[in-house]
Design an enzyme around this catalytic site. Structure first.
Site, PDB file in Angstrom:
ATOM      1  N   LYS A 240      -1.728-106.176  26.449  1.00 27.58           N
ATOM      2  CA  LYS A 240      -1.496-105.177  25.411  1.00 27.58           C
ATOM      3  C   LYS A 240      -1.420-105.814  24.040  1.00 27.58           C
ATOM      4  O   LYS A 240      -1.735-105.194  23.043  1.00 27.58           O
ATOM      5  CB  LYS A 240      -0.171-104.468  25.680  1.00 27.58           C
ATOM      6  CG  LYS A 240      -0.322-103.227  26.509  1.00 27.58           C
ATOM      7  CD  LYS A 240       0.991-102.481  26.527  1.00 27.58           C
ATOM      8  CE  LYS A 240       1.270-102.015  27.946  1.00 27.58           C
ATOM      9  NZ  LYS A 240       2.593-101.499  28.146  1.00 27.58           N
ATOM     10  N   ARG A 241      -0.963-107.046  24.019  1.00 24.17           N
ATOM     11  CA  ARG A 241      -0.771-107.674  22.718  1.00 24.17           C
ATOM     12  C   ARG A 241      -2.076-108.080  22.048  1.00 24.17           C
ATOM     13  O   ARG A 241      -2.254-107.893  20.875  1.00 24.17           O
ATOM     14  CB  ARG A 241       0.182-108.864  22.834  1.00 24.17           C
ATOM     15  CG  ARG A 241       1.511-108.592  22.159  1.00 24.17           C
ATOM     16  CD  ARG A 241       2.572-109.561  22.590  1.00 24.17           C
ATOM     17  NE  ARG A 241       2.937-109.376  23.985  1.00 24.17           N
ATOM     18  CZ  ARG A 241       3.159-110.364  24.843  1.00 24.17           C
ATOM     19  NH1 ARG A 241       3.048-111.609  24.450  1.00 24.17           N
ATOM     20  NH2 ARG A 241       3.494-110.107  26.085  1.00 24.17           N
TER      21      ARG A 241
END
Ligand code: GLU
Length: 469
Positions: A240-241
């Site tokens: 997600k990052r």
């Protein structure tokens, strides 16, 4: 071949992940290709984590991607009575049994087994106790055969299976009366007459137990196809990052749904060396034979090149419609579709990577007051250029015809009159004056689009800015 019925069965516990969107796309395409039906089923049995917002986000993301369904959305939570009836039926036939081992007891026995070097599966303590409803709080477990393998021929992974002894008698209904995922999935797939279960490879390991449930019900399982997962750079899980992982993020980033769908379907699947697939082609060409077994690498450069392609080739009216929300984000309102906007979109589509960028570059035409980008103003709106800009202003104000050709001629005269000023030295300040930024399509085209009154006015303002800041 019986009629094809596929389903997409997301758990509404968050956004629509691109991996899920890819699963949905495969199911949709497979059903379309085989003139079958595609069903949307919302697996909301996890009551703590499922939300209606997430369900709405999933529906919205699918719709945006151009994925339509023939039946549903059906909510799994609304079928609880049916799931319960099936558990009762399994209890009646003896294919399942009540178990009153508590979670703590199981945990303790599991710990001991593992400490002694063994592998834990349920040890069958309640298997032959013949417990009935009066036994107090209990779960229900499926009774697996003592030996044998649970096998299937996966349409992607080929011959697959697992020994029953590695699985053990697992729970199908919790002590609070709620069915477990495996039971609900099997019952729903049966009731919905699903012919092909296409899902992420993370479910490959769930399939043997589900096959055991089909057998216990004396029903034939559907065909299974597990689609390898999407991985990021270096074969690592998408994080997600560092990677956008939701369809929504790509949408907000100005990607076209055609580009995203095309990109997703090509991750781990190919059709000769074709790269561009319209929705119609996805629906007529997608097959399981050409799905790779290896994880599919998500290559952002490919997505970008597909986005460029679709931005260039989409019919203009469609493109403007898609651009409208992004224009509204820049200007606060829906843009009126004028010939100037149409011409600008045609120029910008040759050079925009996404709709966010395109809208930003269209702002100068739509707004009456354009703020200067501070860096561009500092660099290009400098006092030493003021005499040339003033000269240009006066010439442009006096032009009788406002076309790219007459504009170019005026620029040439000004450059010649100011010591052969290089084109960039004149064009960049004008660009900042009329667009507020140092990037735009060709300066003559841009001026021509803006029109004489507005262009001349903006140059006058820039001169004022140079003098007074
Ligand atoms: N609800 C499951 C998930 O979101 C999918 C189950 C299935 O496809 O069988 O992962």
């Amino acid at each position: 071949m019986p009629s094809v019925r596929t389903r997409f069965a997301p758990s509404p516990t968050g956004f629509l992940h691109v991996g899920s969107a890819r699963t949905a796309l495969c199911n949709w395409a497979y059903a379309r290709r085989h003139a079958g039906r595609f069903i949307l089923r919302i697996e909301d049995t996890d009551r703590e984590r499922s939300t209606r917002e997430s369900e709405a986000a999933i529906v919205d993301g699918l719709t945006w991607l151009g994925i339509d369904w023939d039946e549903g959305p059906v909510r799994q939570s609304e079928r609880r009575e049916r799931h319960d009836a099936v558990v009762e039926e399994l209890l009646k036939t003896g294919a399942a049994y009540r178990c009153r081992c508590t979670a703590e007891e199981i945990e303790e026995r599991k710990r001991q087994t593992i400490a002694a070097g063994g592998k834990w599966t349920y040890d069958g303590r309640c298997r032959d106790l013949g417990l009935d409803e009066s036994c107090g709080p209990h779960t229900v477990r499926l009774r697996l055969p003592e030996e044998g393998r649970l096998e299937w021929d996966d349409l992607v992974f080929g011959a697959s299976g697992q020994d029953v002894r590695e699985i053990g008698d697992r729970i199908i209904r919790r002590s609070d009366g709620y069915p477990l995922y495996h039971l609900a999935v099997v019952v729903d797939d049966l009731d919905m007459n699903i012919s092909h279960v296409l899902r992420g490879a993370d479910h490959h390991a769930n399939t043997p137990f589900q096959i055991a449930i089909y057998r216990a019900l004396d029903r034939k399982p559907p065909l299974f196809a597990h689609v390898p997962l999407i991985v990021g750079a270096g074969g690592k899980k998408l994080s997600k990052r560092s990677d956008p992982v939701s369809v929504q993020e790509y949408r907000q980033g100005g990607y076209l749904p055609e580009a995203l769908a095309n990109w997703l379907v090509r991750i781990g699947w190919s059709h000769g060396d074709q790269e561009i697939f319209s929705a119609e082609e996805i629906a007529s060409l997608f097959d399981l034979e050409s799905v790779n077994r290896a994880s599919g690498q998500a290559d952002p450069a490919k997505l970008l090149s597909l986005n460029l392609h679709y931005i260039k080739t989409l019919p203009r009216t469609d493109l403007i419609e898609r651009l409208q929300p992004f224009l509204a984000a820049e200007t606060g309102r829906r843009a009126e579709v004028t010939p100037a906007l149409e011409a600008l979109v045609d120029l910008l589509r040759e050079r925009s990577r996404n709709l966010v960028e395109m809208a930003r570059q269209a702002r100068f035409l739509l707004l009456d007051e354009i703020p200067y980008d501070a860096k561009a103003a500092r660099k290009h709106l400098r006092r030493e250029i003021e005499p040339a800009l003033q000269d240009l202003h006066d010439r442009l104000a006096g032009l009788d015809a406002w076309t790219a050709d007459t504009l170019e001629a005026a620029f040439e005269e000004v450059r010649a009159g100011h010591g052969d000023l290089p084109m960039g030295k004149l064009a960049q300040p004008v660009r900042v004056a009329i667009t507020g930024t140092a990037v735009s399509p060709g300066i003559f085209d841009t001026l021509a689009l803006l029109g004489q009154r507005r262009a001349v006015g903006r140059i006058a303002e820039a001169i004022h800015f140079m003098r007074h800041g």
